[in-house]
Write an enzyme that holds these catalytic residues in place. Structure first.
Site, PDB file in Angstrom:
ATOM      1  N   GLY A  48     -26.702   2.031 -43.949  1.00  0.00           N
ATOM      2  CA  GLY A  48     -27.322   2.729 -45.066  1.00  0.00           C
ATOM      3  C   GLY A  48     -26.675   2.515 -46.410  1.00  0.00           C
ATOM      4  N   VAL A  49     -25.956   1.375 -46.607  1.00  0.00           N
ATOM      5  CA  VAL A  49     -25.321   1.129 -47.905  1.00  0.00           C
ATOM      6  C   VAL A  49     -26.013   0.010 -48.676  1.00  0.00           C
ATOM      7  CG1 VAL A  49     -23.092   1.994 -47.147  1.00  0.00           C
ATOM      8  CG2 VAL A  49     -23.615  -0.438 -46.879  1.00  0.00           C
ATOM      9  N   GLY A  50     -27.068  -0.615 -48.096  1.00  0.00           N
ATOM     10  CA  GLY A  50     -27.858  -1.580 -48.857  1.00  0.00           C
ATOM     11  C   GLY A  50     -27.639  -3.030 -48.518  1.00  0.00           C
TER      12      GLY A  50
ATOM     13  N   SER B  53       0.177   4.188 -38.415  1.00  0.00           N
ATOM     14  CA  SER B  53       0.075   4.341 -39.861  1.00  0.00           C
ATOM     15  C   SER B  53       0.423   5.747 -40.330  1.00  0.00           C
ATOM     16  CB  SER B  53      -1.346   3.999 -40.321  1.00  0.00           C
ATOM     17  OG  SER B  53      -2.283   4.886 -39.754  1.00  0.00           O
TER      18      SER B  53
ATOM     19  N   LYS C   5      -9.493   3.562 -46.351  1.00  0.00           N
ATOM     20  CA  LYS C   5      -8.764   4.827 -46.446  1.00  0.00           C
ATOM     21  C   LYS C   5      -8.850   5.412 -47.854  1.00  0.00           C
ATOM     22  CE  LYS C   5      -5.507   3.711 -42.735  1.00  0.00           C
ATOM     23  NZ  LYS C   5      -4.118   3.353 -42.399  1.00  0.00           N
TER      24      LYS C   5
END
Length: 679
Positions: free
Chosen positions: A203-205, A545, A588
């Protein structure tokens, strides 16, 4: 005449016995059924002619048996007392022959009728074909009926779907992907365009950007794409490899005449017909495969061959190159293959490891970035303009709390629009009177759809003791991880550590490392405290991390120094107190931004992985724990003087008299274990 040929007494009908009349009747029926010529021929084969002409009824019965049973060795003739019984058996035999003959005649008639009908239909088809050749526009009543039914379907139109209406129509409308779109355009506008793989959350294009970039570069001076370059789109989840090669919509397949049937004129001649696939449809343009990471691995290997050859080849055991009936186009496809010179663009929401390494090596890779709440707000406001609706103040911000996908945000807005329209008494939508969507509509959509706020952890301007924000990444989405620590004084040298098991083994190792570094940087002995470290929510920290964040939480809990709550930190800690590099820094940063974090602490070796000031964050790259603490703590932390620091190599071994302490959980660490870790 029949009686003269087959013999028998030449007596008048009154003088003939009942047996002789029955025998004569059986011969007459058999002659009608078989035909006189065939009966004589059969009697000759069975050596029955001389018995047929005999005056003895027994011998004539013998001849009848040989003919019916087709056995010339039957002998002797029956006794006169047995003739009556054998005639009854022979009568049944002849009756069966007659019934079978009638059935055969009936079947033959049906076959003849069917052949006649098929012949008439064939002649009719030939006539129609000739008429069509002379009058191409003519159509049969059946064809006309089918065409009218199809036209009736074409005349029914619903309104546009909301996704069609609100889909970006230009590159400028794609929000939050400026760098990805720039990279994508530069690679397609080049005289030597590259195959591409687009990574990113849903859904980001990704699909829209690929389609719009092709439209933008078509026909430009340097681009090899013509003005009519095709954009062929397919879904990798629907493409499956067929080991029988019977069907392959991506690469194409051969329709063999026996199994599937090619065109009728080809099938009748036993000629196979190649059917080119999507790779040929995309020739001269772009083949876009959405969710390419879901595509069958064997099909990915086959696609590699097409990318190398820029052509698809077909094979069939039915193809005969010497057959003069083979059409020229079929011969060309088998001998030269079908052209498939295209640019591949694959999009996936999966990790790069899901793709064939050989396929990845032939493609440039572009990562689309997750959307921030500010991006979602822009998308919602742009969609509201296209819908011609009015939004209540703060409504777009509410939607941004429920999703990080542009497509999902539009769906939420569309659902809220439907509720607002249904609530309106007049249900009138116009430029002068647009529908107003209220916050309660969005909340109702969230309740009905069981949506939850995507970002539940928020930064704060108020410092806190023993609480810090770490950072994690799942797929292409980053998120903050709340880590807290609390300590209690314990009997000297007999403290324990408790850590939630669900956080994972790597996070557990980070706790041990932090416990070792604590003494080095503060001079405090972890053995003198009972320590409980918790990852709020118990989420699994996949990867080393969290060491620096856990160390900061420990130092804060032991010293009472407050940690800033608008700071997030990522990086593993070494036993020497060095902040080591980690992966997923870019993702992040998005997770930190969504949680309202203002300052991001990353390892110095990761500084090149993220642009300065990315997303408006203050980003600091540090090399040691001391440097990180200067940015993390709101209060000054006093470190042990360098000359007084205890060397890790000189820590004395644990005393043999230290008693074993019962573990308070499966992750409790005894003093002996801590001494071994810090030895």
């Amino acid at each position: 005449m029949f009686r003269k040929f087959f013999g028998g007494k030449n007596n008048s009908p009154r003088q003939e016995s009942d047996i002789e009349r029955e025998i004569a009747a059986l011969y007459a029926i058999l002659a009608d059924a078989m035909g006189s010529d065939r009966l004589v021929l059969q009697a000759g084969k069975m050596d029955a002619l001389r018995y047929m002409r005999s005056a003895d009824p027994a011998e004539r019965v013998l001849a009848l048996r040989r003919i019916l049973e087709e056995n010339p060795t039957i002998y002797p003739p029956p006794k006169h007392s047995e003739i009556k019984e054998q005639l009854a058996v022979l009568s049944e035999f002849i009756a069966d022959i007659m019934a079978r003959r009638q059935l055969e005649d009936k079947i033959e008639r049906k076959i003849s009728e069917k052949l006649e009908r098929e012949h008439q239909e064939y002649v009719k088809d030939i006539r129609l074909q000739v008429l069509k050749e002379e009058h191409p526009d003519a159509e049969t009543p059946h064809d006309q009926k089918k065409r009218e039914a199809l036209q009736a379907l074409e005349d029914v139109h619903l309104t546009q779907s909301v996704m069609e209406l609100l889909r970006p129509q230009s590159l400028e409308e794609i929000v939050g992907q400026e760098r990805a779109v720039k990279s994508l355009r530069s690679k397609l506008a080049s005289p030597y365009p590259q195959h591409l793989i687009l990574y990113g959350p849903p859904g980001v294009g990704k699909t829209t950007a690929a389609r719009l970039v092709l439209e933008a570069v078509r026909g430009t001076a340097l681009s090899p794409f013509g003005k009519d370059a095709p954009f062929i789109e397919t879904d990798g989840t629907t493409l499956r490899w067929d080991p029988r090669d019977v069907t392959n919509p991506l690469l194409g397949s051969v329709h063999d005449p026996i199994y599937q049937g090619a065109q009728r004129q080809l099938a009748d001649g036993g000629i196979p017909e190649p059917k080119p696939g999507l790779v040929t449809d995309a020739h001269g343009g772009i083949l876009f495969i959405d969710e390419i990471g879901e595509m069958d691995i064997m099909l990915q290997n086959k696609l590699l061959k097409v990318l190398e050859d820029k052509r698809v080849y077909f094979e069939s055991s039915y193809y005969d190159p010497a057959d003069e009936r083979v059409p020229q186009y079929v011969r060309m496809l088998f001998e030269n293959g079908a052209p498939a010179d295209f640019v591949l663009i694959g999009a996936t929401t999966r990790d790069a490891s899901a793709l064939n390494p050989a396929l990845r090596s032939r493609c440039a890779e572009i990562y689309f970035e997750p959307l921030t709440p500010a991006h979602i707000v822009d998308i919602v406001n742009n969609a509201a303009q296209k819908l011609n609706v009015e939004l209540e103040d703060g409504l777009a911000e509410i939607i941004s709390e429920y999703t990080v996908e542009g497509r999902k945000a539009i769906n939420i807005l569309a659902d809220a629009y439907s509720l607002a329209l249904d609530r309106d008494d007049e249900k009138v939508l116009s430029i002068d009177r647009p529908i107003k969507i209220e916050k309660r509509d969005v909340y109702e959509v969230a309740q009905v759809s069981r949506l939850y706020q995507f970002v539940t952890r928020k930064a704060s301007a108020k410092p806190a003791v023993g609480h810090i924000f770490g950072l994690g990444v799942s797929g292409f989405l980053g998120s903050v991880i709340e880590i807290e620590a609390v300590v209690f004084p314990a009997e000297k040298g007999k403290g324990t550590i408790r850590f939630n098991e669900t956080a994972g083994s790597m996070a557990k190792d980070s706790v041990f490392n932090a416990a070792s570094v604590l003494r080095r940087v503060t001079g405090k002995d972890i053995h003198d405290f009972d320590v409980h470290i918790n990852v709020i929510g118990g989420g699994n920290i996949d990867g080393p991390s969290a060491g620096t964040a856990i160390l900061a939480a420990l130092v804060s809990a032991v010293t009472g120094k407050r940690i800033r709550q608008d700071v997030a930190v990522t990086g593993e800690i070494s036993l020497q107190g060095k902040v080591r590099p980690v992966g997923g820094v870019f993702e992040k940063a998005y997770g930190a931004k969504q949680a309202g974090i203002k300052t991001l602490i990353i390892p110095k070796e990761n500084a090149k992985d993220i642009p300065r000031g990315h997303l408006g964050l203050k980003i600091f790259a540090v090399d040691t724990a001391e440097e990180a603490f200067q940015k993390i703590f709101a209060d000054a932390v006093e470190f042990v003087d360098a000359d007084k620091k205890v060397s890790l190599e000189k820590i004395p071994p644990p005393s043999d008299k230290v008693a074993t302490i019962d573990k308070i959980s499966s992750t409790t660490v005894t003093p002996e274990e801590l001494e071994m870790l810090t030895r």
